[in-house]
Design a protein around this motif. Structure first.
Motif, short mmCIF file in Angstrom:
data_model
loop_
_atom_site.label_atom_id
_atom_site.label_comp_id
_atom_site.label_asym_id
_atom_site.label_seq_id
_atom_site.Cartn_x
_atom_site.Cartn_y
_atom_site.Cartn_z
N LYS A 502 0.81 -1.22 0.00
CA LYS A 502 0.00 0.00 0.00
C LYS A 502 0.84 1.27 0.00
O LYS A 502 0.32 2.37 -0.23
CB LYS A 502 -0.93 0.00 1.22
CG LYS A 502 -2.04 -1.04 1.14
CD LYS A 502 -3.08 -0.86 2.23
CE LYS A 502 -2.52 -1.16 3.59
NZ LYS A 502 -3.58 -1.11 4.64
N GLN A 503 2.15 1.14 0.26
CA GLN A 503 3.01 2.31 0.30
C GLN A 503 3.31 2.85 -1.10
O GLN A 503 3.28 2.12 -2.09
CB GLN A 503 4.35 1.96 0.96
CG GLN A 503 4.33 1.83 2.45
CD GLN A 503 5.74 1.79 3.01
OE1 GLN A 503 6.67 2.38 2.45
NE2 GLN A 503 5.91 1.11 4.14
N ARG A 504 3.60 4.12 -1.14
CA ARG A 504 4.15 4.71 -2.35
C ARG A 504 5.68 4.64 -2.26
O ARG A 504 6.25 4.87 -1.20
CB ARG A 504 3.71 6.16 -2.49
CG ARG A 504 2.25 6.31 -2.84
CD ARG A 504 1.94 7.72 -3.27
NE ARG A 504 0.57 7.86 -3.74
CZ ARG A 504 0.07 8.96 -4.29
NH1 ARG A 504 0.85 10.04 -4.42
NH2 ARG A 504 -1.18 9.00 -4.70
N PRO A 505 6.34 4.33 -3.36
CA PRO A 505 7.81 4.22 -3.31
C PRO A 505 8.45 5.57 -3.00
O PRO A 505 8.02 6.61 -3.50
CB PRO A 505 8.18 3.72 -4.70
CG PRO A 505 7.03 4.12 -5.57
CD PRO A 505 5.81 4.07 -4.70
N GLY A 506 9.48 5.54 -2.19
CA GLY A 506 10.20 6.76 -1.86
C GLY A 506 11.23 7.10 -2.91
O GLY A 506 11.39 6.41 -3.92
N VAL A 507 11.95 8.15 -2.66
CA VAL A 507 12.98 8.62 -3.58
C VAL A 507 14.35 8.28 -3.00
O VAL A 507 14.64 8.57 -1.84
CB VAL A 507 12.88 10.15 -3.80
CG1 VAL A 507 13.98 10.62 -4.72
CG2 VAL A 507 11.51 10.50 -4.36
N VAL A 508 15.18 7.65 -3.80
CA VAL A 508 16.53 7.30 -3.36
C VAL A 508 17.40 8.56 -3.38
O VAL A 508 17.48 9.26 -4.39
CB VAL A 508 17.14 6.22 -4.27
CG1 VAL A 508 18.57 5.91 -3.84
CG2 VAL A 508 16.29 4.97 -4.23
N THR A 509 18.04 8.85 -2.25
CA THR A 509 18.92 10.01 -2.14
C THR A 509 20.30 9.55 -1.70
O THR A 509 20.54 8.37 -1.45
CB THR A 509 18.35 11.01 -1.12
OG1 THR A 509 18.39 10.41 0.19
CG2 THR A 509 16.91 11.39 -1.46
N VAL A 510 21.20 10.51 -1.58
CA VAL A 510 22.56 10.16 -1.15
C VAL A 510 22.57 9.67 0.29
O VAL A 510 23.52 9.01 0.72
CB VAL A 510 23.49 11.39 -1.30
CG1 VAL A 510 23.69 11.73 -2.77
CG2 VAL A 510 22.95 12.59 -0.53
N GLY A 511 21.52 10.00 1.04
CA GLY A 511 21.46 9.57 2.43
C GLY A 511 20.79 8.22 2.63
O GLY A 511 20.75 7.72 3.74
N THR A 512 20.26 7.64 1.56
CA THR A 512 19.60 6.35 1.68
C THR A 512 20.63 5.24 1.92
O THR A 512 21.66 5.18 1.23
CB THR A 512 18.79 6.03 0.40
OG1 THR A 512 17.84 7.08 0.18
CG2 THR A 512 18.07 4.70 0.54
N LEU A 513 20.34 4.38 2.89
CA LEU A 513 21.24 3.26 3.18
C LEU A 513 21.25 2.28 2.01
O LEU A 513 20.20 1.80 1.58
CB LEU A 513 20.79 2.54 4.46
CG LEU A 513 21.61 1.32 4.87
CD1 LEU A 513 23.01 1.76 5.31
CD2 LEU A 513 20.92 0.56 6.00
N ARG A 514 22.42 2.00 1.48
CA ARG A 514 22.54 1.07 0.37
C ARG A 514 22.42 -0.35 0.88
O ARG A 514 23.18 -0.79 1.74
CB ARG A 514 23.89 1.24 -0.33
CG ARG A 514 24.04 2.54 -1.09
CD ARG A 514 25.39 2.58 -1.79
NE ARG A 514 25.55 1.43 -2.69
CZ ARG A 514 26.72 1.06 -3.22
NH1 ARG A 514 27.81 1.73 -2.91
NH2 ARG A 514 26.76 0.03 -4.03
#
Length: 550
Positions: A502-514
């Motif tokens: 049910k979630q909407r996908p988020g946006v990958v940023t430089v702070g996102t844990l790989r």
């Protein structure tokens, strides 16, 4: 050297085969057209294959299929005396039948009866064999629903359970069973519909040999995570596992589908990098278990072990200590539970390694389907902890892992230790009913008891033979442990899948844990190990560790 050569050969074959098999499974299970025979089956059963289900309806269908399976198999077991190819064996007592039905339906296949004298050929083929396919497919279905929950967004639909079940059985499991069955026949595994044959031995004694559909049963019991043997000795019996080569083939069968399903996962989410990351975690965990098991079994601490150069008690000479150790670690790490040696005869620390493989959650690589969603639970814990460590909102595959998601993850992680330790405590608290089944005093007896309920709760099915589970008390308590250990975690997995979908996908940023690379592999491996150690270290310390230090 022999141990590591065998291990490297098995690993090389599994890694080589998991790519084409995983890709094939992804093509067959991830959408596509229905085959004509499948459409005919859906019409016959009144199923709309194009109507998808939310997590509650998916779970309801899964449980309905389970209840139906239990009822049909129970009828076959108690009425087998009236069935063809029964070999003169009458119906099972209802208590033993109930335990057996739940055991095979939950993909556990713990056998509180002697297979040679407890089941006829028809029950093996039409009852236990069918449930080996079905229970494996149910685990894959739950994993498919979780994968769709991670991939899809703004929806409650997770697929159709009946479509997933039919495709898994007929497009994946049956073809593998046919190929593997023919291979095992060529390697000398027995296959016939004969009965009992009594022969006079060279010493003048009498020996009875039992014929049966062993080669058609053997691959199903191995690749499905089923583990129940046609013979009481399971894969230590020469009719099930005649040579060192057949032993290696059977080990490959146990590890193949759970490993290939990781590749399937990568294809379905569109990221093979993720698949290789998870495979690396699985490889590290399996290598740690195998290394510890090989070291424990090659030890020469006692007089006999020092004289013969290894732990040969309870080991088939045609397979040897290295082959038996590799088989045992593979069987407990893959949720299969078959045995090529007596696990009660393993060294204290060697038996502890087998126990630890199950307590780890059987994610290295685990059962068919259940191994993948158990591994993903460990990954989500690693993502959550890693995200908090760097001060970022935890995310995995662009899905936020917040309080609601972690609630289901934590409840999943608590089911197994709660059931295992509670059942063990109840058994010890009732010495005349529970603790009396321990075949040995002291720490080893405790190890046998903990092993039994770990095996039942984690859907493994292997056993230490010194423990007597064929009592009314343990039959009943094991039924509870198997049902809770199998379906409560599945319910949490499907609820998590529904919430993620049910979630909407988020946006990958430089702070996102790989969620890939060496750092994440280390984090996920550590999360899996720490989670198991924190839950079970006291039990291991009182059982195999205490015995090993005596």
């Amino acid at each position: 050297m022999a141990a590591w050569m065998q291990a490297l050969l098995v690993i090389a074959v599994v890694v080589a085969l998991h790519v084409p098999l995983g890709d094939y499974m992804a093509r067959q299970l991830d959408g596509g057209r229905h085959l004509k025979l499948e459409r005919a089956f859906y019409r016959l059963c009144g199923i709309d294959p194009d109507r998808e289900q939310n997590w509650k309806h998916y779970l309801l269908a899964l449980l309905a299929f389970t209840v139906m399976s239990i009822a049909v198999l129970f009828g076959l077991l108690v009425g087998q005396g009236h069935l063809p190819w029964s070999r003169g064996i009458g119906g099972m007592p209802w208590r033993t039948a109930l335990h057996t039905v739940v055991s095979f339906t939950t993909n556990t296949s713990w056998q509180n009866y002697v297979p040679e004298t407890g089941t006829g050929h028809f029950v093996v083929m039409a009852g236990l064999g069918v449930q080996a396919f079905a229970s494996a497919a149910v685990g894959i279905c739950a994993a498919l629903a979780l994968i769709r929950g991670l991939v899809r967004h703004d929806t409650e639909e997770l697929g159709n359970f009946w479509v997933d079940l039919v495709r898994t059985v007929f497009r994946v499991l049956v073809p593998i069973a046919v190929v593997a069955g023919l291979l095992l026949i060529g390697l000398g595994v027995e296959q016939n519909l004969g009965g009992n044959h009594t022969f006079t031995t060279v010493t003048g004694g009498q020996q009875t040999l039992i014929g049966g559909p062993v080669a058609s049963w053997e691959p199903v019991k191995l690749f499905s995570g089923d583990g129940g043997g046609f013979f009481n000795a399971s894969s230590a019996h020469p009719f099930e596992n005649p040579t060192p080569l057949s032993n290696l083939v059977e080990i490959v069968l146990m590890l193949l589908i759970p490993t290939a399903f990781i590749r399937t996962y990568g294809r379905m989410i569109g990221s093979l990098r993720q698949a290789w990351t998870l495979l690396a975690v699985v490889g590290i965990l399996f290598a740690l278990l195998l290394g510890a098991g090989a070291l424990a079994q090659s030890g020469t601490h006692s007089t006999v072990a020092a004289a013969v150069g290894g732990q040969n008690e309870g080991t088939e000479t045609r397979i040897g200590v290295p082959g038996s150790t590799l088989f045992g670690v593979s069987a407990t790490a893959s949720a299969d539970g078959a045995g090529a040696a007596s696990y009660d005869s393993f060294s204290s620390l060697g038996g502890g390694v087998l126990l630890a493989a199950m307590m780890l959650g059987e994610i290295a690589p685990g059962g068919t389907g259940s191994g993948l969603y158990g591994l993903l639970i460990a990954v989500l814990i690693a993502v959550f902890v890693g995200g908090l460590m760097v001060g970022r909102t935890p995310e995995y595959l662009r899905k936020r892992i917040g309080f609601g998601e972690m609630r289901y993850v934590v409840m999943y992680a608590l089911v197994a230790p709660t059931v295992i330790l509670a059942c063990t405590a109840i058994s010890i608290a009732l010495p005349q009913d529970g603790a009396a089944s321990m075949g040995n005093p002291g720490p080893h007896g405790l190890t046998e008891l903990i092993y039994a309920y770990t095996s039942n709760t984690q859907s493994n099915g292997s056993a230490m033979s010194g423990f007597n589970g064929a009592t009314d008390f343990h039959n009943g308590l094991m039924v509870v442990a198997m049902l809770l250990g199998r379906y409560v975690p599945m319910a949490f997995v499907l609820a998590l899948a529904g919430r993620l979908a049910k979630q909407r996908p988020g946006v990958v940023t430089v702070g996102t844990l790989r969620a890939s690379g060496i750092n994440f592999i280390t984090l996920a491996t550590g999360a899996a190990l720490i989670l198991a150690l924190l839950n079970f270290l006291p039990a291991l310390a009182l059982g195999p560790l205490a015995e090993g230090l005596m």
